[in-house]
Scaffold this active site. Structure first.
Site, PDB file in Angstrom:
ATOM      1  N   HIS A   1       5.641  14.379  -1.882  1.00 26.76           N
ATOM      2  CA  HIS A   1       5.468  12.995  -2.335  1.00 26.76           C
ATOM      3  C   HIS A   1       5.953  12.117  -1.189  1.00 26.76           C
ATOM      4  O   HIS A   1       7.095  12.229  -0.751  1.00 26.76           O
ATOM      5  CB  HIS A   1       6.257  12.736  -3.627  1.00 26.76           C
ATOM      6  CG  HIS A   1       5.744  13.535  -4.787  1.00 26.76           C
ATOM      7  ND1 HIS A   1       6.565  14.254  -5.625  1.00 26.76           N
ATOM      8  CD2 HIS A   1       4.477  13.741  -5.228  1.00 26.76           C
ATOM      9  CE1 HIS A   1       5.815  14.859  -6.554  1.00 26.76           C
ATOM     10  NE2 HIS A   1       4.546  14.564  -6.324  1.00 26.76           N
TER      11      HIS A   1
ATOM     12  N   GLU B   1       9.460  10.256  -1.044  1.00 27.66           N
ATOM     13  CA  GLU B   1      10.700  10.967  -1.386  1.00 27.66           C
ATOM     14  C   GLU B   1      11.316  11.384  -0.055  1.00 27.66           C
ATOM     15  O   GLU B   1      10.944  12.380   0.563  1.00 27.66           O
ATOM     16  CB  GLU B   1      10.388  12.131  -2.339  1.00 27.66           C
ATOM     17  CG  GLU B   1       9.922  11.574  -3.705  1.00 27.66           C
ATOM     18  CD  GLU B   1       9.500  12.633  -4.729  1.00 27.66           C
ATOM     19  OE1 GLU B   1       9.849  13.816  -4.544  1.00 27.66           O
ATOM     20  OE2 GLU B   1       8.831  12.250  -5.721  1.00 27.66           O
TER      21      GLU B   1
ATOM     22  N   HIS C   1      12.282  17.558  -2.910  1.00 32.49           N
ATOM     23  CA  HIS C   1      11.898  16.372  -3.668  1.00 32.49           C
ATOM     24  C   HIS C   1      13.108  15.503  -3.965  1.00 32.49           C
ATOM     25  O   HIS C   1      14.246  15.970  -3.949  1.00 32.49           O
ATOM     26  CB  HIS C   1      11.269  16.789  -5.005  1.00 32.49           C
ATOM     27  CG  HIS C   1       9.887  17.322  -4.868  1.00 32.49           C
ATOM     28  ND1 HIS C   1       8.760  16.537  -5.015  1.00 32.49           N
ATOM     29  CD2 HIS C   1       9.434  18.571  -4.574  1.00 32.49           C
ATOM     30  CE1 HIS C   1       7.684  17.275  -4.827  1.00 32.49           C
ATOM     31  NE2 HIS C   1       8.061  18.512  -4.558  1.00 32.49           N
TER      32      HIS C   1
ATOM     33  N   GLU D   1      15.083  19.499  -6.257  1.00 31.72           N
ATOM     34  CA  GLU D   1      14.935  18.094  -6.666  1.00 31.72           C
ATOM     35  C   GLU D   1      16.313  17.455  -6.632  1.00 31.72           C
ATOM     36  O   GLU D   1      17.231  17.953  -7.305  1.00 31.72           O
ATOM     37  CB  GLU D   1      14.385  18.085  -8.104  1.00 31.72           C
ATOM     38  CG  GLU D   1      14.063  16.744  -8.665  1.00 31.72           C
ATOM     39  CD  GLU D   1      12.642  16.284  -8.337  1.00 31.72           C
ATOM     40  OE1 GLU D   1      11.690  17.039  -8.592  1.00 31.72           O
ATOM     41  OE2 GLU D   1      12.510  15.153  -7.838  1.00 31.72           O
TER      42      GLU D   1
END
Lengths: 336, 310
Positions: B19, B22, B114, B175
């Site tokens: 992404h 990010e 992420h 994440e």
């Protein structure tokens, strides 16, 4: 002693009085302003700053909360295309687009979307600099920086705005609302609110772009409530005694260290991150490189940084701004 | 205790910018590419990948379509035409480079970096029960003290697994939050760097013959997602995540606990069984109609593992 201080010392009667007194005693040299009859609340100047978008949409549907006697308050989404895409802007930053050049440029579809929007907004709420311009515009913004509630002032000589900001600060105490003054000739920019006679920026953070945080939303809502209360009291004839307002005066912009290709090579240091408004002393950590080295602040004295690590400012070459703390004196005001 | 041997794990891919906004992963990959004198670190050969370069350039999550939903078997084998969205094409390129998914040629480990706007600390996200990934999680959890380290398992068969890490023989998404899109926070970056360094350290230890003891590990799984309250005519949201839920990812939600605060002032409460919330107020999930996920916590016993000696 500054000129402003000299002026007020000639006329001051009670500097420590509460914000707003009934017009029984009158202050010499109260600055007179016309009633603020036309007020606008701008949201979505940056389409991904969600508090303002949400509040304005709410009030467009039902404006009961923002109604006040003797004033017409218009909620307005300034950049609908950016709001639709949940992005800061489509072609160019709307909050930098209200320059004299842009506003006077010949109209045309080939102009960037935001320049066209600026011209349209200038028609509806301006023209900028004319007697027809709106009295007050509140422009609602969020920041990823840990700035809390911040009111942004564009002129140190706007006594109406200074009195409003003093009123708001006292009304929300002990909660805090600080005042940022950006009057720097090079760092000042042509904001959407600059169309009005009295432009007021409202910046609340920290909040990520595209996210709506309840506490941030409700804080902004409360500030606007007090701001509109002030306008109503003013329009009814209340006289506001002289007061002092602490401001953080923008003096310098600091960029990230970058390599020859313009890529950043360090991040805001963990010791500085989230420390908006706190003193930064020479020798304090300022940046940390990706491999862990510290870069220290080397300025001549203590400064007060803010807009620390704002997402939108990487492309504007700004890691944070430096401010100095000053106290401004506002003269007494009442309606003309 | 059960013991399982695996072949050496010599090829690992560290991916960032899946992404494009990010930023920890974007800068981690950039840093590794600049600093790495050789791609070989001991027994481990490291490939660093900037997964979605166009989205990184634009500092956006994606250009046409979320890249991290493009790795199902069906999408990876779909024919590419002029009108194929950028990310579908890119997913097939990444599959060719790091996969093919499900084959012997695939890299041993894919580690995809992420960030989230939710207050989730450091989270491992993986499909099914992969002992290698769970050992890496167990190892990192024992070493990192500056933030909570947790694991979320998505119970989805590999053919339907849609994210990048499913391309490797073993894979996980790491994440880390909270961090706004487009921002790099030093504390979050340092955490991500530590996790990547520890992952490589574990792989080297594994390849050199260490046995990693099994045991119980705590994992969350996803039971359901909850959307924001919305206006039935306009579909606009009518409430924000309640201040008592905001930033309280992984704090058990009981029936009757507030979940949302409507703009009109009333609270909307959680109904049903006790569950753990996560991805609370993730920016990218507004468009997916997800205010948060709700899940259960359970313990899994993992076997001890070591490298297969021929």
């Amino acid at each position: 002693m500054s000129c402003a201080t000299q002026r007020v010392l000639r006329t001051v009667t009670d500097l420590s009085g509460p914000a707003g007194t009934l017009p029984m005693s009158s202050y010499n040299n109260s600055a007179r302003f016309n009633e603020a009859r036309r007020v606008a609340i701008f949201g979505g100047t940056h389409g991904n700053e969600m508090s303002g978008v949400t509040l304005v949409n709410l009030w467009v549907k039902n404006s009961a909360e923002i109604q006040r006697k003797r004033v017409e308050t218009k909620p307005f989404i300034t950049n609908p295309k950016a709001v639709e895409k949940c992005t800061r802007y489509v072609d160019t930053d709307l909050n930098r687009a209200f320059s004299p050049e842009n506003l006077s440029a010949p109209e045309g579809d080939d102009l960037p979307y935001e320049v066209q929007r600026a011209q349209e907004i200038n028609r509806i709420f301006g023209p900028k600099g004319s007697p027809e311009a709106y009295d007050v515009i509140f422009d609602l913004h969020n920041t990823t920086s840990n700035m809390g509630c911040t009111l942004i002032l564009e002129s140190s000589k706007d006594h109406f705005n200074l009195q409003m900001m003093n009123y708001i600060k006292k009304a929300i105490a002990p909660a805090s609302c600080l005042v940022l003054l950006n009057e720097h000739p090079l760092l000042k920019y042509s904001t959407s609110r600059s169309i009005a006679k009295h432009p007021v920026g409202l910046e609340v953070g920290p909040q990520p772009q595209g996210v709506l945080r309840s506490n941030i939303f409700e804080a902004m809502r409360v500030i606007l409530k007090h701001a509109l209360d002030f306008i109503e009291l003013f329009n009814e004839g209340m006289e506001f005694p002289p007061c002092t307002v602490e401001v953080f005066w923008v003096s310098e912009r600091i960029d990230y260290p970058r390599d020859a290709n313009g890529n950043i090579i360090a991040m805001v240091h963990p010791n500085l991150q989230d420390c908006d408004w706190e003193p930064l002393n020479p020798g304090d950590p300022m940046f940390q490189t990706f491999d862990g080295k510290t870069i220290h602040y080397q300025g001549p004295g203590t400064v007060y940084p803010t807009f620390i690590n704002e997402a939108a400012y990487y492309e504007k070459q700004q890691a944070f701004v430096i401010t100095r703390r000053e106290t401004l004196v506002a003269s007494a005001i009442r309606k003309a | 205790m059960e013991h399982i041997s695996f072949p050496p794990l010599s090829r690992v891919a560290i991916c960032g910018g899946t992404h494009g906004n990010e930023m920890s992963g974007v800068y981690m990959v950039r840093e590794m590419q600049q600093k790495q004198k050789a791609d070989q670190v001991g027994s481990v050969s490291i490939t660093t990948v900037l997964s979605n370069p166009r989205a990184v350039d634009a500092c956006r999550r994606y250009i046409d379509k979320d890249l991290n939903r493009c790795f199902t078997d069906d999408l990876l084998s779909a024919p590419v035409t002029d009108s194929t969205p950028y990310e579908l094409r890119r997913a097939q390129e990444l599959n060719a480079q790091l996969g093919p998914k499900g084959s012997q040629e695939a890299v041993d480990v894919v580690c995809d970096l992420h960030n989230t706007t939710a207050n989730m600390g450091l989270c491992f996200i993986f499909y099914s029960l992969d002992w290698i990934t769970m050992h890496i999680y167990k190892y990192i959890k024992s070493k990192i003290t500056s933030a909570p380290v947790r694991a979320i398992q998505l119970d989805i068969p590999m053919s339907e697994a849609y994210s990048l890490e499913s391309v490797g023989k073993h894979g996980c998404a790491i994440e880390v939050g909270p961090q706004p899109g487009g921002v790099v926070r030093a504390d979050i970056f340092n955490l991500v760097k530590e996790a990547v360094d520890l992952t490589i350290e574990w792989l080297q230890g594994f390849n050199s013959g260490s046995t990693f003891e099994g045991g119980e590990v705590e994992v969350y799984n996803m039971v359901k997602s909850v959307d924001y309250p919305r206006d039935p005519t306009t579909n606009e949201i009518t409430a924000a995540i309640h201040p008592e839920l905001q930033d309280n990812d992984f704090k058990l939600l009981h029936p009757g606990d507030p979940m949302f605060l409507k703009f009109s002032g009333e609270a909307v409460k959680h109904e049903g069984e006790e569950l753990y919330p996560f991805f609370v107020n993730e920016c990218a999930y507004y468009e997916k109609k997800i205010a948060c996920h709700l899940g259960k916590k359970f313990n899994i016993t993992i076997p001890s593992v070591s490298v297969k000696k021929d």
